[in-house]
Structures are given as C-alpha cells and as structure tokens.
Design an enzyme around this catalytic site. Sequence first.
Site, short mmCIF file in Angstrom:
data_model
loop_
_atom_site.label_atom_id
_atom_site.label_comp_id
_atom_site.label_asym_id
_atom_site.label_seq_id
_atom_site.Cartn_x
_atom_site.Cartn_y
_atom_site.Cartn_z
N VAL A 159 0.90 -1.15 -0.02
CA VAL A 159 -0.05 0.50 -0.26
C VAL A 159 0.55 0.41 -0.20
O VAL A 159 1.86 1.45 1.34
CB VAL A 159 -0.66 0.05 1.11
N CYS A 160 0.14 1.61 -0.94
CA CYS A 160 1.52 3.63 -1.46
C CYS A 160 2.94 2.98 -1.21
O CYS A 160 2.74 1.96 -1.39
CB CYS A 160 0.71 4.10 0.24
N THR A 161 3.96 4.01 -0.27
CA THR A 161 5.17 3.33 -0.53
C THR A 161 5.91 2.59 0.28
O THR A 161 7.11 2.08 0.38
CB THR A 161 5.85 4.93 0.70
#
Length: 319
Positions: free
Chosen positions: A104-106
């Site tokens: 998720v995300c970074t």
Amino acid sequence: MPQRSVLVVLFDGVQSLDVSGPVEVFAGAENHTPGTYRVRTASLDGAPVRTSSGLTLVPDATLAETPRPHTLLVPGGQGTRTPDPRLTGWLREHGPRARRLVSVCTGAILLAEAGLLDGRRATTHWAYCDRLARDHPAIDVDPAPIYIRDGQVSTSAGVTSGIDLALALVEEDLDREAALTVARHLVVFLRRPGNQAQFSAQLAAQTAQREPLREVQQWITEHPAGDLSVESLAERARLSPRHFARAFRTETGMTPGRYVDRVRLEHARRLLEDTGDGVEEISRASGYGTPEAMRRAFLKALGASPAEYRRRFHPAPAH
C-alpha cells in the site's frame, strides 16, 4: 473454503491508514463469512511501533515467529524513506514464500528494496513514482493507476487506494456480494477499477499562474458541454489560439485538449456514479455529444464501457 492468513508488516513511521484500511476490509469480510480471513500484525522485534501520525500500534508478534502467510501486506509511510536493512532483508527472504504479496502506498519502496518488484509493473503514491523508477530501473513504474496486479504481486497508490485493492482481493477470494457488503459497511464504493487515475483532472494539471488561464481552467470545469475548442478558449483568455495553446501547456503541464478530455471524463464518471441519468443524457451533459463518442473515450481511458463503469460504481439502492 480455506482460511486465508493475512500478515501486516509494522514498522516505526508506518502510515496508520495504510494499515487500518485494508485490515478493516479483511475483518469485515471475516464477519460476513466467518473462517475466511485471519489477520495478524508483526514487527521486527514485536515491540509497539509509532505511526507517522503519532498513534501507537501494538503488533501481535515478531516477524521471526510468524508462519508463512497467504497474503503478506506491506504498508507505506515515512518509515519507508530510509528502510531498516533488517526489514528489507526479511522481506527478501520471506516475501516470495507468500501466496500473495501486497503493498500500500510507499510500501512498494520496501518491496523494491527487497528486489521483489524487479521485472514487474507496479505503482505507488504518485509523489514517489519518479523516485521508485529512478532508483529501481528494473521495475515498470506506472504512476497513473490506483492499483496494479501483476501475478501474485499487487501494488497500490496512496493511502485509501489500499481499501480499493483489499476490496478487489475480497471479491476475488469470496464473491462480489461479500465485497459489496464490506464496502457498504465502510461507506465506500464497492471498488474503483485499478486503472482509474490517482487524481482528478484539476489535481493532475498544475494551476496556471496567469489569471486569464486560471479562469479558462475554471470555465472548462464548470461547462464541460460547452464549446471548448482552442479557438473558443483562446478568445475567452484574450489570446491568439497559438499563444493560448503554448501558454496553457507551459503553465499547466498539459495541452488544452488533454485537459478538456480529462474534465469531460471526470464529469461523466461522476454522473454515472451519483445519478440515474441515462447514458445518452450524460454524454450530452459531459460534452461528448453521442453515447458512442463517450463509450470510445471510456474504453480508451478506463478499459470499461460507461455501462460497465456504472455497474462497478453506482451504489445499489438501500433496502
């Protein structure tokens, strides 16, 4: 149906929503169909971690003592900026053993540092896509979609897109009704398709510096069905068409035509999601003129027809 174990990796500086969003989805699916998911969290040493927003999360276990999970979920956050070598080392060794690897995300940066995204197509938060591509040229980084699924590896964009990806996984594991039930409980749409853009036309484009061009941007947004030809917009900005087109691209980062296309697509999507208007009416209101023109635009940009898009997004009436 076999129970699927979900292991969420925790570390200092993790983004709390990257953790809680997908966890709420899997927990909701477990409530809907008991015995389908078992969610656990773990950190390197089992100690509580402090999130980027200051919350404290207490893991269930250490990473070393957790059995091989079905789904290994790696969230993002400030803690991915300078990742702990022990964490990337653990991911390098244990990531390939999971049946399904999710970021998720970074969190994608951690997977990349562990070499788990090489040769794959992936995404992350739009603000870090350039860095991911620069630091890891073996990864095919696509900054546009909200999530990408490449074999057993799935990566998602910023924060709330982790919910979209988790709902897509639940739909795959169980069925659409289970995912829809969870989405309704969380008061979110069932899912946005993975190739939906990470941000709106207005956010994707820079705001023009000059007032006449800013006014034109606003005019386009408020009048998607109007005459949005370069000649008409240039006249509104009191510039020659050639000067206008050059200045618009310089100050916003995209051509007038591209900006108009995005605004019209976004307007049509909202009408499909939020109203019961017919496709013909929506195509006129969004500036496409005909349903066929809108259909071609949707297929090109989203890979789905307006009818399919509405089936995915339009919330079912409450009973």
